[in-house]
Design an enzyme around this catalytic site. Structure first.
Site, short mmCIF file in Angstrom:
data_model
loop_
_atom_site.label_atom_id
_atom_site.label_comp_id
_atom_site.label_asym_id
_atom_site.label_seq_id
_atom_site.Cartn_x
_atom_site.Cartn_y
_atom_site.Cartn_z
N GLY A 1 0.81 -1.21 0.00
CA GLY A 1 0.00 0.00 0.00
C GLY A 1 0.85 1.26 0.00
O GLY A 1 2.03 1.22 -0.35
N HIS B 1 2.59 4.80 -4.78
CA HIS B 1 3.17 5.96 -5.47
C HIS B 1 3.42 5.56 -6.92
O HIS B 1 3.09 4.43 -7.33
CB HIS B 1 4.43 6.42 -4.75
CG HIS B 1 5.43 5.33 -4.49
ND1 HIS B 1 6.07 4.64 -5.51
CD2 HIS B 1 5.86 4.76 -3.34
CE1 HIS B 1 6.87 3.74 -4.98
NE2 HIS B 1 6.76 3.77 -3.67
N HIS C 1 4.72 2.08 -7.76
CA HIS C 1 3.73 0.99 -7.78
C HIS C 1 2.86 1.08 -9.04
O HIS C 1 2.53 0.06 -9.64
CB HIS C 1 2.79 1.09 -6.57
CG HIS C 1 3.48 0.93 -5.25
ND1 HIS C 1 3.65 1.99 -4.38
CD2 HIS C 1 4.02 -0.15 -4.64
CE1 HIS C 1 4.28 1.56 -3.29
NE2 HIS C 1 4.52 0.27 -3.43
N GLN D 1 15.59 -7.79 -3.34
CA GLN D 1 14.29 -8.47 -3.17
C GLN D 1 13.88 -9.17 -4.47
O GLN D 1 13.41 -10.32 -4.45
CB GLN D 1 13.23 -7.45 -2.76
CG GLN D 1 11.80 -7.94 -2.86
CD GLN D 1 10.79 -6.95 -2.31
OE1 GLN D 1 10.65 -6.83 -1.10
NE2 GLN D 1 10.07 -6.25 -3.16
N MET E 1 11.57 6.71 -5.84
CA MET E 1 10.30 6.76 -5.11
C MET E 1 10.20 5.60 -4.13
O MET E 1 10.57 4.47 -4.45
CB MET E 1 9.14 6.72 -6.09
CG MET E 1 9.05 8.01 -6.85
SD MET E 1 7.40 8.30 -7.44
CE MET E 1 7.70 9.81 -8.35
N SER F 1 7.82 4.46 -0.32
CA SER F 1 6.83 4.86 0.69
C SER F 1 7.53 5.52 1.87
O SER F 1 6.97 6.39 2.53
CB SER F 1 6.05 3.64 1.18
OG SER F 1 5.40 3.07 0.08
O1 PAF Z 1 8.17 -4.51 -1.95
C1 PAF Z 1 7.19 -4.59 -1.18
O2 PAF Z 1 6.32 -3.72 -1.13
C2 PAF Z 1 7.06 -5.80 -0.27
O3 PAF Z 1 8.31 -6.23 0.15
C3 PAF Z 1 6.24 -6.95 -0.89
C4 PAF Z 1 6.93 -7.51 -2.12
C5 PAF Z 1 4.86 -6.45 -1.26
C6 PAF Z 1 6.10 -8.09 0.13
O4 PAF Z 1 5.46 -7.66 1.28
#
Ligand code: PAF
Length: 295
Positions: free
Chosen positions: A41, A44, A47, A165, A196, A198
């Protein structure tokens, strides 16, 4: 969000696994494929670029909104992490989003997060971010694996800003033979270069201009290494720059793009990654780059 607002937003919202599966199974029976964008959530432009990429696939688009407690350390910002569900739904209404999956913590971790089965991706999870945030990538891999099992997407979209990640997820998908194509989308930046995130919301106005220094330092490393400077020297200089701009630096490193291993002579596809704290805000950023001549 009230029921009236939900009706206005036109996007169906599933809060339970059963409800999400019911909808998804209907689509699957009709032969439709699914593109998935997992988020926490506070959406921005970064996303929204993922949502645009999912839309462009022509598949059904599902976005999840779930602040995953398993990926926050004890002294991290789980309680203060920005939760902006209503605004997020309004932003998504500009796109073709077929379902938002927004489960509660209890729905995802019914026995409590400490008692949950976890997914650990060795090596990649333990370096760089993993060293500074122990357990972080196990939290990420676990929740993404669970979300994949619920949504059963054909494709999923992740931002390159969280490069480590992205590699952890790719490795998990490969190791567990999950039939999901993982797509990455380039980092979206503010006009002055700040990636960008959060967590940029935590930056005090007075620190915002200084925060762009992290990107300038990464650009300096790329240019210098491409011009033949030894990467250790370039990184050392970048660290000094960050420290004099008031950052507390966790790392600035040049690694191989494929697996974040330390490059050796002849490696050409590299990436510079940095993590540093400015005030109370921890920022991460990276720039992938290529070497033309041998170093
Ligand atoms: O990158 C993120 O926002 C988080 O690490 C994800 C991939 C949604 C997992 O909670």
């Amino acid at each position: 969000m009230s029921l009236a607002d939900q009706a206005d937003s036109q996007i169906p919202i599933a809060e339970t696994i059963a409800r999400a599966r019911e909808t998804i199974q209907r689509w699957k029976k009709a032969g439709e494929a699914i593109a998935f964008v997992p988020t926490m959530g506070n959406l921005h432009e970064g996303h929204l670029a993922l949502v645009r990429a999912a839309n462009a696939s022509g598949m059904r688009t599902i976005v999840s909104i779930f602040v995953n407690p398993l990926q926050f350390g004890k002294n991290e910002d789980l309680d203060t992490y920005p939760r902006t569900f209503d605004e997020d739904i309004l932003k998504l209404a500009d796109y073709k989003v077929d379902l938002v999956f927004a489960p509660t913590v209890r729905e995802i971790y019914p026995e409590g997060k400490e008692a949950s089965t976890t997914v650990y991706v060795p090596v990649l999870s333990d370096m760089l971010e993993g060293e500074h945030r122990p357990g972080f990538f196990t939290g990420v891999a676990t929740v993404v694996c669970k979300l994949f099992n619920i949504i059963e997407p054909d494709a999923a979209y992740f931002g390159e800003k969280d490069y480590q990640q992205l590699l952890v997820i790719r490795r998990m998908v490969q190791d567990l033979a999950l039939p999901i194509a993982i797509h990455s989308v380039a980092t979206v930046r503010e006009p002055e270069g700040l990636a960008m995130s959060s967590r940029n919301a935590y930056l005090k106005e007075s620190l915002r201009a200084r925060a762009t220094e992290i990107y300038s330092c990464l650009q300096y490393v790329v240019k210098s290494v491409q011009e033949g400077m030894d990467s250790h020297y370039a990184v050392g200089h970048a660290c000094q720059q960050l420290e004099s701009a008031g950052f507390d630096t966790d790392y600035v490193v040049v690694r191989n793009q494929s697996d974040l291993s330390v490059p050796t002579k002849g490696d050409k596809s590299l990436i510079v990654l940095a993590a540093a704290r400015l005030g109370n805000t921890r920022l991460i950023d990276n720039i992938p780059f290529e070497l033309m001549q041998s170093h």
